[in-house]
Motif scaffolding. Structure first.
Motif, PDB file in Angstrom:
ATOM      1  N   LEU A 102      11.218  11.253  -8.720  1.00  0.00           N
ATOM      2  CA  LEU A 102      10.026  10.835  -7.983  1.00  0.00           C
ATOM      3  C   LEU A 102      10.458  10.003  -6.790  1.00  0.00           C
ATOM      4  O   LEU A 102      11.519   9.381  -6.791  1.00  0.00           O
ATOM      5  N   ARG A 103       9.619  10.028  -5.758  1.00  0.00           N
ATOM      6  CA  ARG A 103       9.885   9.252  -4.546  1.00  0.00           C
ATOM      7  C   ARG A 103       8.582   8.622  -4.103  1.00  0.00           C
ATOM      8  O   ARG A 103       7.545   9.299  -4.057  1.00  0.00           O
ATOM      9  N   PHE A 104       8.613   7.331  -3.782  1.00  0.00           N
ATOM     10  CA  PHE A 104       7.387   6.603  -3.459  1.00  0.00           C
ATOM     11  C   PHE A 104       7.599   5.757  -2.207  1.00  0.00           C
ATOM     12  O   PHE A 104       8.504   4.926  -2.161  1.00  0.00           O
ATOM     13  N   ASP A 105       6.785   5.990  -1.171  1.00  0.00           N
ATOM     14  CA  ASP A 105       6.848   5.214   0.060  1.00  0.00           C
ATOM     15  C   ASP A 105       5.722   4.188   0.070  1.00  0.00           C
ATOM     16  O   ASP A 105       4.577   4.504  -0.308  1.00  0.00           O
ATOM     17  N   PHE A 106       6.039   2.975   0.528  1.00  0.00           N
ATOM     18  CA  PHE A 106       5.037   1.904   0.510  1.00  0.00           C
ATOM     19  C   PHE A 106       5.235   0.968   1.696  1.00  0.00           C
ATOM     20  O   PHE A 106       6.316   0.892   2.285  1.00  0.00           O
ATOM     21  N   SER A 107       4.175   0.257   2.038  1.00  0.00           N
ATOM     22  CA  SER A 107       4.229  -0.672   3.167  1.00  0.00           C
ATOM     23  C   SER A 107       4.889  -1.975   2.745  1.00  0.00           C
ATOM     24  O   SER A 107       4.541  -2.569   1.734  1.00  0.00           O
ATOM     25  N   SER A 108       5.874  -2.413   3.531  1.00  0.00           N
ATOM     26  CA  SER A 108       6.534  -3.698   3.280  1.00  0.00           C
ATOM     27  C   SER A 108       7.420  -4.027   4.481  1.00  0.00           C
ATOM     28  O   SER A 108       8.062  -3.140   5.043  1.00  0.00           O
ATOM     29  N   THR A 109       7.444  -5.286   4.841  1.00  0.00           N
ATOM     30  CA  THR A 109       8.267  -5.711   5.972  1.00  0.00           C
ATOM     31  C   THR A 109       9.673  -6.086   5.548  1.00  0.00           C
ATOM     32  O   THR A 109      10.508  -6.426   6.382  1.00  0.00           O
ATOM     33  N   ARG A 110       9.948  -6.025   4.249  1.00  0.00           N
ATOM     34  CA  ARG A 110      11.280  -6.389   3.752  1.00  0.00           C
ATOM     35  C   ARG A 110      11.636  -5.565   2.526  1.00  0.00           C
ATOM     36  O   ARG A 110      10.768  -4.997   1.857  1.00  0.00           O
ATOM     37  N   GLY A 111      12.925  -5.512   2.238  1.00  0.00           N
ATOM     38  CA  GLY A 111      13.384  -4.830   1.040  1.00  0.00           C
ATOM     39  C   GLY A 111      13.222  -5.705  -0.186  1.00  0.00           C
ATOM     40  O   GLY A 111      13.092  -6.926  -0.087  1.00  0.00           O
ATOM     41  N   LEU A 112      13.209  -5.089  -1.340  1.00  0.00           N
ATOM     42  CA  LEU A 112      13.099  -5.847  -2.586  1.00  0.00           C
ATOM     43  C   LEU A 112      14.435  -6.483  -2.937  1.00  0.00           C
ATOM     44  O   LEU A 112      15.491  -5.861  -2.771  1.00  0.00           O
ATOM     45  N   LYS A 113      14.382  -7.705  -3.433  1.00  0.00           N
ATOM     46  CA  LYS A 113      15.580  -8.385  -3.907  1.00  0.00           C
ATOM     47  C   LYS A 113      15.969  -7.806  -5.272  1.00  0.00           C
ATOM     48  O   LYS A 113      15.160  -7.147  -5.932  1.00  0.00           O
ATOM     49  N   THR A 114      17.196  -8.086  -5.677  1.00  0.00           N
ATOM     50  CA  THR A 114      17.694  -7.538  -6.949  1.00  0.00           C
ATOM     51  C   THR A 114      16.805  -7.922  -8.120  1.00  0.00           C
ATOM     52  O   THR A 114      16.471  -7.076  -8.962  1.00  0.00           O
ATOM     53  N   ASP A 115      16.390  -9.192  -8.183  1.00  0.00           N
ATOM     54  CA  ASP A 115      15.548  -9.620  -9.307  1.00  0.00           C
ATOM     55  C   ASP A 115      14.179  -8.953  -9.256  1.00  0.00           C
ATOM     56  O   ASP A 115      13.578  -8.666 -10.307  1.00  0.00           O
ATOM     57  N   GLU A 116      13.678  -8.636  -8.070  1.00  0.00           N
ATOM     58  CA  GLU A 116      12.400  -7.946  -7.944  1.00  0.00           C
ATOM     59  C   GLU A 116      12.512  -6.498  -8.405  1.00  0.00           C
ATOM     60  O   GLU A 116      11.607  -5.975  -9.068  1.00  0.00           O
ATOM     61  N   ASP A 129       0.831  -1.203   0.000  1.00  0.00           N
ATOM     62  CA  ASP A 129       0.000   0.000   0.000  1.00  0.00           C
ATOM     63  C   ASP A 129       0.866   1.253   0.000  1.00  0.00           C
ATOM     64  O   ASP A 129       1.925   1.290   0.642  1.00  0.00           O
ATOM     65  N   GLN A 130       0.415   2.276  -0.713  1.00  0.00           N
ATOM     66  CA  GLN A 130       1.134   3.552  -0.738  1.00  0.00           C
ATOM     67  C   GLN A 130       1.089   4.216   0.637  1.00  0.00           C
ATOM     68  O   GLN A 130       0.050   4.245   1.295  1.00  0.00           O
ATOM     69  N   ARG A 131       2.227   4.750   1.061  1.00  0.00           N
ATOM     70  CA  ARG A 131       2.301   5.459   2.334  1.00  0.00           C
ATOM     71  C   ARG A 131       2.782   6.900   2.160  1.00  0.00           C
ATOM     72  O   ARG A 131       3.009   7.599   3.127  1.00  0.00           O
ATOM     73  N   GLY A 132       2.929   7.317   0.931  1.00  0.00           N
ATOM     74  CA  GLY A 132       3.343   8.686   0.662  1.00  0.00           C
ATOM     75  C   GLY A 132       4.090   8.768  -0.649  1.00  0.00           C
ATOM     76  O   GLY A 132       4.550   7.750  -1.176  1.00  0.00           O
ATOM     77  N   SER A 133       4.198   9.966  -1.196  1.00  0.00           N
ATOM     78  CA  SER A 133       4.970  10.150  -2.430  1.00  0.00           C
ATOM     79  C   SER A 133       5.349  11.612  -2.572  1.00  0.00           C
ATOM     80  O   SER A 133       4.741  12.493  -1.955  1.00  0.00           O
ATOM     81  N   SER A 134       6.362  11.847  -3.372  1.00  0.00           N
ATOM     82  CA  SER A 134       6.809  13.213  -3.659  1.00  0.00           C
ATOM     83  C   SER A 134       7.354  13.240  -5.074  1.00  0.00           C
ATOM     84  O   SER A 134       8.123  12.369  -5.461  1.00  0.00           O
ATOM     85  N   VAL A 135       6.929  14.221  -5.848  1.00  0.00           N
ATOM     86  CA  VAL A 135       7.431  14.354  -7.218  1.00  0.00           C
ATOM     87  C   VAL A 135       7.826  15.804  -7.475  1.00  0.00           C
ATOM     88  O   VAL A 135       7.208  16.730  -6.965  1.00  0.00           O
TER      89      VAL A 135
END
Length: 239
Positions: free
Chosen positions: A45-59, A34-40
């Motif tokens: 651009l900058r996009f904040d989102f809900s996640s308990t982990r970071g994205l892996k390289t392939d993601e 889910d989006q938690r904020g953004s700034s352009v």
């Protein structure tokens, strides 16, 4: 008071691609994002989102590819003011958590006319497109964004991650620069193999240092920068 149209034209690609990034993240990481904020602005651009982990390289690569595929497929960006109750029925609609929206509300749809969404709001087809409420400035077609480069993915708070990215000419220049540095590192690796029997260690180390400084000083795709760092470290170990 007057509108700064020149600045808005620079902001619009970053804003529209923020919507596309939101869509891409849900495709890669699942519907719980889910989006938690953004700034352009005109530069990024900058996009904040809900996640308990970071994205892996392939993601990260998948997210970047989805956004660039939508740019290259030249999808129209449709907008329309719609009664809030009617708009809320659209399947696949994304809204910002906790946000209070006006009635009527402006719907931004990428790749499908808003009129089609309203005519058949429960269609599963709409989940394959970015559909959001938004009052901001946008492109008329995704092709106008030219390119998308994901420059950073990091944590900003517990359960909140942040992605930064660039579009347009800045992104295109980052791609060109990345290719140039990649070629420099490949040439360095090739020269090491050729000169292994009689290598000037200090000269090679100077080239490694210069290339590393250039790499760290440039704005590049975060996945490419990570890969090039690994290649440089391997050459350093060989030395």
């Amino acid at each position: 008071t007057k509108v700064d149209y020149r600045n808005r034209r620079k902001v619009a690609p970053n804003h529209t691609m923020t919507h596309v990034l939101n869509f891409a993240l849900r495709n890669v990481m699942g519907p719980d994002v889910d989006q938690r904020g953004s700034s352009v602005d005109e530069n990024r651009l900058r996009f904040d989102f809900s996640s308990t982990r970071g994205l892996k390289t392939d993601e990260l690569k998948k997210v970047e590819k989805i956004v660039n595929d939508i740019i290259s497929s030249k999808q129209d960006v449709s907008s329309k003011i719609v009664p809030l109750e009617q708009a809320m029925e659209i399947n696949g609609l994304r809204a910002v958590f906790g946000e209070v929206y006006p009635d009527p509300v402006r719907v931004i749809s990428i790749g499908q006319p808003v009129d089609d969404l309203i005519a058949d709001p429960t269609s599963d087809t709409w989940t394959k497109h970015s559909v959001e409420f938004c009052g901001g400035t946008h492109l008329q077609n995704t092709a106008e964004a030219a390119a998308f480069v994901l420059t950073e993915e990091t944590a900003v708070a517990k359960g909140i991650r942040r992605i930064s990215a660039i579009t347009g000419n800045i992104a295109q220049q980052a791609i060109v620069t990345g290719e140039k540095i990649s070629e420099s590192i490949e040439a360095l690796s090739t020269d090491m193999k050729k000169l292994w029997a009689d290598v000037d260690i200090s000269a090679v180390e100077d080239r490694i240092s210069e290339t590393r400084t250039e790499l760290e000083g440039e704005t590049l795709s975060t996945t490419l920068k990570g890969s090039l760092r690994v290649q440089l470290e391997k050459i350093q170990k060989d030395v």
